[in-house]
Design a protein around this motif. Sequence first.
Motif, mmCIF file in Angstrom:
data_model
loop_
_atom_site.group_PDB
_atom_site.id
_atom_site.type_symbol
_atom_site.label_atom_id
_atom_site.label_comp_id
_atom_site.label_asym_id
_atom_site.label_seq_id
_atom_site.Cartn_x
_atom_site.Cartn_y
_atom_site.Cartn_z
ATOM 1 N N ASP A 102 0.839 -1.191 0.000
ATOM 2 C CA ASP A 102 0.000 0.000 0.000
ATOM 3 C C ASP A 102 0.876 1.243 0.000
ATOM 4 N N VAL A 103 0.681 2.060 -0.999
ATOM 5 C CA VAL A 103 1.353 3.356 -0.993
ATOM 6 C C VAL A 103 0.265 4.400 -1.136
ATOM 7 N N SER A 104 0.617 5.627 -0.907
ATOM 8 C CA SER A 104 -0.421 6.638 -0.961
ATOM 9 C C SER A 104 -0.950 6.743 -2.392
ATOM 10 N N GLU A 105 -2.153 7.167 -2.472
ATOM 11 C CA GLU A 105 -2.876 7.267 -3.733
ATOM 12 C C GLU A 105 -2.110 8.103 -4.765
ATOM 13 N N ASP A 106 -2.127 7.669 -6.006
ATOM 14 C CA ASP A 106 -1.486 8.436 -7.079
ATOM 15 C C ASP A 106 -2.390 9.572 -7.542
ATOM 16 N N THR A 107 -2.575 10.510 -6.670
ATOM 17 C CA THR A 107 -3.475 11.595 -7.046
ATOM 18 C C THR A 107 -2.742 12.673 -7.829
ATOM 19 N N ASP A 108 -1.455 12.592 -7.799
ATOM 20 C CA ASP A 108 -0.676 13.643 -8.407
ATOM 21 C C ASP A 108 -0.513 13.402 -9.904
ATOM 22 N N LEU A 109 -0.877 14.377 -10.654
ATOM 23 C CA LEU A 109 -0.794 14.241 -12.098
ATOM 24 C C LEU A 109 0.650 14.117 -12.576
ATOM 25 N N TYR A 110 1.504 14.881 -11.960
ATOM 26 C CA TYR A 110 2.881 14.917 -12.437
ATOM 27 C C TYR A 110 3.684 13.702 -12.050
ATOM 28 N N MET A 111 3.331 13.141 -10.936
ATOM 29 C CA MET A 111 4.275 12.230 -10.337
ATOM 30 C C MET A 111 3.608 10.959 -9.871
ATOM 31 N N PRO A 112 3.226 10.162 -10.797
ATOM 32 C CA PRO A 112 2.516 8.955 -10.410
ATOM 33 C C PRO A 112 3.503 7.828 -10.115
ATOM 34 N N MET A 113 2.991 6.769 -9.639
ATOM 35 C CA MET A 113 3.719 5.512 -9.683
ATOM 36 C C MET A 113 4.941 5.363 -8.810
ATOM 37 N N SER A 114 4.923 5.968 -7.645
ATOM 38 C CA SER A 114 5.984 5.581 -6.730
ATOM 39 C C SER A 114 5.683 4.166 -6.251
ATOM 40 N N SER A 115 4.460 3.718 -6.578
ATOM 41 C CA SER A 115 4.097 2.347 -6.245
ATOM 42 C C SER A 115 5.099 1.362 -6.840
ATOM 43 N N ARG A 116 5.537 1.620 -8.064
ATOM 44 C CA ARG A 116 6.415 0.646 -8.703
ATOM 45 C C ARG A 116 7.743 0.530 -7.959
ATOM 46 N N ILE A 117 8.159 1.608 -7.330
ATOM 47 C CA ILE A 117 9.425 1.540 -6.599
ATOM 48 C C ILE A 117 9.261 0.686 -5.350
ATOM 49 N N ALA A 118 8.141 0.816 -4.708
ATOM 50 C CA ALA A 118 7.871 -0.036 -3.562
ATOM 51 C C ALA A 118 7.801 -1.501 -4.002
ATOM 52 N N GLN A 119 7.196 -1.716 -5.156
ATOM 53 C CA GLN A 119 7.105 -3.088 -5.674
ATOM 54 C C GLN A 119 8.491 -3.649 -5.965
ATOM 55 N N LEU A 120 9.349 -2.807 -6.505
ATOM 56 C CA LEU A 120 10.709 -3.261 -6.791
ATOM 57 C C LEU A 120 11.441 -3.640 -5.506
ATOM 58 N N ALA A 121 11.246 -2.827 -4.493
ATOM 59 C CA ALA A 121 11.884 -3.137 -3.212
ATOM 60 C C ALA A 121 11.385 -4.488 -2.707
ATOM 61 N N LEU A 122 10.095 -4.718 -2.917
ATOM 62 C CA LEU A 122 9.537 -6.001 -2.495
ATOM 63 C C LEU A 122 10.160 -7.153 -3.280
ATOM 64 N N ILE A 123 10.384 -6.937 -4.565
ATOM 65 C CA ILE A 123 11.050 -7.959 -5.369
ATOM 66 C C ILE A 123 12.439 -8.250 -4.780
ATOM 67 N N ASP A 124 13.123 -7.198 -4.387
ATOM 68 C CA ASP A 124 14.428 -7.382 -3.746
ATOM 69 C C ASP A 124 14.296 -8.250 -2.498
ATOM 70 N N VAL A 125 13.246 -7.973 -1.754
ATOM 71 C CA VAL A 125 13.039 -8.737 -0.522
ATOM 72 C C VAL A 125 12.809 -10.212 -0.848
ATOM 73 N N LEU A 126 11.960 -10.453 -1.827
ATOM 74 C CA LEU A 126 11.676 -11.840 -2.203
ATOM 75 C C LEU A 126 12.942 -12.530 -2.700
ATOM 76 N N ALA A 127 13.692 -11.818 -3.537
ATOM 77 C CA ALA A 127 14.914 -12.410 -4.090
ATOM 78 C C ALA A 127 15.903 -12.718 -2.971
ATOM 79 N N THR A 128 15.975 -11.814 -2.018
ATOM 80 C CA THR A 128 16.889 -12.029 -0.895
ATOM 81 C C THR A 128 16.450 -13.223 -0.067
#
Lengths: 282, 282
Positions: A226-252
């Motif tokens: 869960d990340v904060s809502e992508d309400t910002d027009l300019y700057m969406p998708m910090s969700s994907r960075i959190a997902q990537l971190a999770l991938i790192d966790v799984l890989a580790t």
Amino acid sequence: MNILEKITNELDMLSKSERKVAEVILASPSTVIHSSIAALAKQANISEPTVNRFCRRLDTKGYPDFKLHLAQSLANGTPYVNRHVDENDSADEYTAKIFESTMASLELARKSLDTSVINRSVDVLTQANKISFFGLGASAIVAHDAQNKFFRFNVPVVYFDDILMQRMSAINSQQGDVVIVISHTGRTKSLVEVAALAKENDATVIGITTTGTPLAKECSIVLSVDVSEDTDLYMPMSSRIAQLALIDVLATGFTLRRGSKFRDNLKKVKDSLRSSRFERKD
Amino acid sequence: MNILEKITNELDMLSKSERKVAEVILASPSTVIHSSIAALAKQANISEPTVNRFCRRLDTKGYPDFKLHLAQSLANGTPYVNRHVDENDSADEYTAKIFESTMASLELARKSLDTSVINRSVDVLTQANKISFFGLGASAIVAHDAQNKFFRFNVPVVYFDDILMQRMSAINSQQGDVVIVISHTGRTKSLVEVAALAKENDATVIGITTTGTPLAKECSIVLSVDVSEDTDLYMPMSSRIAQLALIDVLATGFTLRRGSKFRDNLKKVKDSLRSSRFERKD
DNA sequence: ACAATTATGAAATAAAATTTCATTTTTTCT
DNA sequence: AGAAAAAATGAAATTTTATTTCATAATTGT
């Protein structure tokens, strides 16, 4: 959490003497953290027990504990918060905002993660015959990244960012296969369908998505990010960075679970890349 | 300023017993701020005066003052530090470590970024006839992500994660084209060659890489993204996350520069995705 | 106005931190 | 290697600081 705010909020719940204490503290919190209870009592013209009671009313264990909280509140200079980019921001400003928001998202995501679910996912992954990562749009790159990571482990892994390929792959999946479906919104129809298809065909379906979405309902295991809502027009998708971190966790987790012999293998992969690089001269 | 760092730095100036204290503190600073001097002494198997001397050696007035500093350090400063995953870490532990390290990398990357260079890059990008993103391995996904982002802006954008395609594309580039080459190490031979090729053919070459690498030398503009060395076997490549954040920054700069009419267009793209989604019921 | 409740501080007690000083360990010098 | 000097350490005493207890004062509701 911030004790200064808390004092301000509860100012009217306090007795007269306690309020005096509050005022002295609010006036100059940085002095207070270096004062003894006696000094503060004198400053506020009240007795020491009153100070003590004041501290307890704010849910601290006593005066020293209160000072600790106060010190922390004072230190909290710039906690990372989601700050929206504004039309007139300079490069300095929007850069700072984006980095901070990204960090805030990671912080949030970490809090929403359930490590027992991570553990279970790692379990499932280490026992998989084949691992598939599916994503579309921004989540496609997360799937791509995951393939990149797991490929190094020398396990059968694929990724698809194409609906048809995902569908075909899902239909052909079988017992022992693990399908990881990535979607921030969890509402992309075709992906939800793919998840359902894979599950029908006995694959273990792990969803990397937000809590309570249609996709989450179709999965055997849900890794909620869960990340904060992508309400910002300019700057969406910090969700994907959190997902990537999770991938790192799984890989580790995967690497750790597989043990030391397996890690030797990983080192070999790393070393093999070396020859394609220019040597360092330092 | 940060007392935890200070302890780490002065570790070898400390006596044997004092070092024991340091180790206990570093192992679990958040426990220590709630311990009395006696408890800490016992934990470290040394006497109370030793703890006191330890505190003074770190330029604090005594134990309570030390705790204050510690509390502040825990609250602010660089809350996130690179912590290496250990073989025996539980899921809880390695998850926390990975998220924290990722945040630490972002923090570091932000510090290494030069906003004037970002500004210039945005300049160049807004005026480009065509934008290409090249990356290999982990950086390929960054290039992939960049394409995804810039594609929404309705500008000619491509990404290649294949050496041959990159080469061909570089050879065919011309004045007015912008080529963004992404590589953390900046030492991947083929990528460095591609950068040189593109430059020879009059493209503006922007490198997203670490300061002072061979790749950096071939680029017209260098966006330095310095993160701590990937020395950890288990958990490499937090660099890519910093790079992604940088892509966000560039994309944001691009949008802002293009002005309001352009942003309306962006909204249309976002809206067009809606029909492929399940409706929210809340 | 008066009983009940709540707030407050003086004094006693308890807890925590610091200092003193004797002992042990380490280092330095012959 | 061995003695002297220096540094490190902890037990006990002392001091400082915080907390509790309890008697008194203020406030509230009837």
